[in-house]
Design a protein around this motif. Structure first.
Motif, PDB file in Angstrom:
ATOM      1  N   UNK A   7       6.738  -2.524   5.485  1.00  0.00           N
ATOM      2  CA  UNK A   7       5.379  -3.436   4.860  1.00  0.00           C
ATOM      3  C   UNK A   7       5.051  -3.443   3.564  1.00  0.00           C
ATOM      4  N   UNK A   8       3.857  -4.646   3.237  1.00  0.00           N
ATOM      5  CA  UNK A   8       3.022  -4.367   2.430  1.00  0.00           C
ATOM      6  C   UNK A   8       2.151  -4.589   2.216  1.00  0.00           C
ATOM      7  N   UNK A   9       1.166  -3.642   1.782  1.00  0.00           N
ATOM      8  CA  UNK A   9       0.057  -3.086   2.151  1.00  0.00           C
ATOM      9  C   UNK A   9      -1.322  -3.601   0.873  1.00  0.00           C
ATOM     10  N   UNK A  10      -2.040  -4.787   1.824  1.00  0.00           N
ATOM     11  CA  UNK A  10      -2.862  -4.873   0.361  1.00  0.00           C
ATOM     12  C   UNK A  10      -4.221  -4.228   0.998  1.00  0.00           C
ATOM     13  N   UNK A  11      -4.934  -3.232   0.147  1.00  0.00           N
ATOM     14  CA  UNK A  11      -5.942  -2.665  -0.086  1.00  0.00           C
ATOM     15  C   UNK A  11      -6.734  -3.576  -0.939  1.00  0.00           C
ATOM     16  N   UNK A  12      -8.421  -3.385  -0.412  1.00  0.00           N
ATOM     17  CA  UNK A  12      -9.177  -4.346  -1.708  1.00  0.00           C
ATOM     18  C   UNK A  12     -11.376  -3.631  -1.602  1.00  0.00           C
ATOM     19  N   UNK A 125      -3.442  -6.057   5.736  1.00  0.00           N
ATOM     20  CA  UNK A 125      -4.596  -6.194   4.603  1.00  0.00           C
ATOM     21  C   UNK A 125      -6.167  -5.178   4.661  1.00  0.00           C
ATOM     22  N   UNK A 126      -5.986  -4.657   4.185  1.00  0.00           N
ATOM     23  CA  UNK A 126      -7.929  -3.799   4.727  1.00  0.00           C
ATOM     24  C   UNK A 126      -7.904  -2.483   3.416  1.00  0.00           C
ATOM     25  N   UNK A 127      -8.484  -2.088   4.326  1.00  0.00           N
ATOM     26  CA  UNK A 127      -9.301  -1.071   2.790  1.00  0.00           C
ATOM     27  C   UNK A 127      -8.354   0.882   2.752  1.00  0.00           C
ATOM     28  N   UNK A 128      -7.644   0.743   3.893  1.00  0.00           N
ATOM     29  CA  UNK A 128      -6.703   1.758   3.864  1.00  0.00           C
ATOM     30  C   UNK A 128      -5.085   2.024   4.910  1.00  0.00           C
ATOM     31  N   UNK A 129      -4.711   0.713   3.846  1.00  0.00           N
ATOM     32  CA  UNK A 129      -3.672   0.815   4.588  1.00  0.00           C
ATOM     33  C   UNK A 129      -2.621   0.993   3.858  1.00  0.00           C
ATOM     34  N   UNK A 130      -2.352   1.445   2.946  1.00  0.00           N
ATOM     35  CA  UNK A 130      -2.205   2.294   2.204  1.00  0.00           C
ATOM     36  C   UNK A 130      -2.016   3.897   1.820  1.00  0.00           C
ATOM     37  N   UNK A 131      -3.450   3.863   2.188  1.00  0.00           N
ATOM     38  CA  UNK A 131      -3.839   5.215   2.032  1.00  0.00           C
ATOM     39  C   UNK A 131      -3.322   6.130   3.414  1.00  0.00           C
ATOM     40  N   UNK A 132      -3.391   5.161   4.290  1.00  0.00           N
ATOM     41  CA  UNK A 132      -3.180   6.299   6.118  1.00  0.00           C
ATOM     42  C   UNK A 132      -2.564   5.181   6.754  1.00  0.00           C
ATOM     43  N   UNK A 133      -2.602   4.042   6.774  1.00  0.00           N
ATOM     44  CA  UNK A 133      -2.475   3.655   8.267  1.00  0.00           C
ATOM     45  C   UNK A 133      -0.463   3.262   7.759  1.00  0.00           C
ATOM     46  N   UNK A 134      -0.499   2.401   6.694  1.00  0.00           N
ATOM     47  CA  UNK A 134       1.350   2.762   6.425  1.00  0.00           C
ATOM     48  C   UNK A 134       1.521   3.275   4.942  1.00  0.00           C
ATOM     49  N   UNK A 135       0.995   4.713   4.995  1.00  0.00           N
ATOM     50  CA  UNK A 135       1.074   5.459   3.288  1.00  0.00           C
ATOM     51  C   UNK A 135       3.112   5.240   3.217  1.00  0.00           C
ATOM     52  N   UNK A 136       3.949   4.830   4.229  1.00  0.00           N
ATOM     53  CA  UNK A 136       5.004   4.592   3.534  1.00  0.00           C
ATOM     54  C   UNK A 136       5.398   3.297   3.098  1.00  0.00           C
ATOM     55  N   UNK A 137       4.345   2.380   2.735  1.00  0.00           N
ATOM     56  CA  UNK A 137       4.724   0.867   2.722  1.00  0.00           C
ATOM     57  C   UNK A 137       5.545   0.835   1.529  1.00  0.00           C
ATOM     58  N   UNK A 138       6.260  -0.067   1.462  1.00  0.00           N
ATOM     59  CA  UNK A 138       7.275   0.057  -0.161  1.00  0.00           C
ATOM     60  C   UNK A 138       6.279  -0.406  -1.161  1.00  0.00           C
TER      61      UNK A 138
END
Ligand code: DC
Length: 222
Positions: A7-12, A125-138
């Motif tokens: 997973x690539x998590x892009x937040x902003x 892509x969103x606001x909490x992809x890396x923090x909540x939804x996919x915390x294990x995103x590489x």
């Protein structure tokens, strides 16, 4: 052995261009793409169509849990009805920001978002992809730009569409939305400690896409 789907998590923040950039990164890699903001927008639209108040947390969470939404070739369908443009209206943006502040709604949408994690990979892509939804995103990216340049980009888009807007109104609107998204109690917008910062103020879309694809190449066998 279970294979981990990357997973690539892009937040902003709003209008940072992360939607455009994330969709292009997904296309370049041939991965799936999740625009999580559209789910909050669909909940807001479904609520207004169904006469559900935007602060009725229990009813909104139930609505989010059984959201009759589908994505088809760039189109968003709600109960079979094409709502691609309707969910981008100013009313829906404001409604999405309100329903997104409710914990019950966020929890109800968790499983739906995680179901997008399919082979060969996912760009979310969103606001909490890396923090909540996919915390294990590489690979986690915090994509931002100065509020002035974000307002300027949005201004150009809206003027091209012939919509009567002023730069000052857009600036104020973005500042308010930033404060609401970053200041809410549940899953506020934040840069994760393990996210790479990508400030696109002085970058083109192609440069931003190229940078993320390069980072992906360093982390995954893509
Ligand atoms: O990215 P967007 O502008 O389409 O998002 C619409 C609203 O939903 C915005 O107010 C922020 C919120 N949102 C959120 O809280 N969490 C996400 N993962 C995505 C969007």
């Amino acid at each position: 052995m279970q294979i981990e789907i990357p997973v690539i998590a892009i937040d902003g923040p709003s209008a940072s261009g992360k939607g455009t950039v994330a969709a292009l990164v997904a296309a370049r890699l041939g991965w799936n793409y999740l625009d999580s903001g559209s789910l909050y927008r669909i909940v807001a639209l479904a609520a207004s169509r169904g006469g559900v108040a935007l602060d009725a947390e229990t009813e909104l969470a139930a609505l989010a849990q059984r959201l009759p939404a589908r994505f088809r070739q760039g189109q968003v369908l709600l109960d079979g009805d094409d709502v691609t443009d309707a969910i981008r209206s100013e009313a829906c943006s404001a409604g999405a920001s309100r329903v997104a502040a409710l914990e019950g709604v966020r929890t109800a949408l968790l499983e739906l978002q995680r179901a997008y994690r399919q082979v060969p990979g996912l760009v979310a892509e969103g606001r909490d992809m890396g923090s909540v939804v996919f915390p294990d995103a590489a690979l986690k990216v915090f994509l931002t730009a100065s509020v002035e340049s974000r307002a300027q980009r949005r201004y150009k888009q809206l003027i091209e569409k012939g919509l009567p807007v002023t730069l000052d109104d857009l600036l104020q609107d973005l500042r308010e939305r930033d404060a609401r998204d970053a200041g809410r109690a549940v899953a506020p917008l934040q840069q994760c400690a393990d996210a790479l910062l990508l400030d696109t103020t002085a970058m083109t879309i192609d440069q931003a896409v190229g940078r993320i694809v390069m980072w992906a190449g360093e982390r995954f066998a893509v």
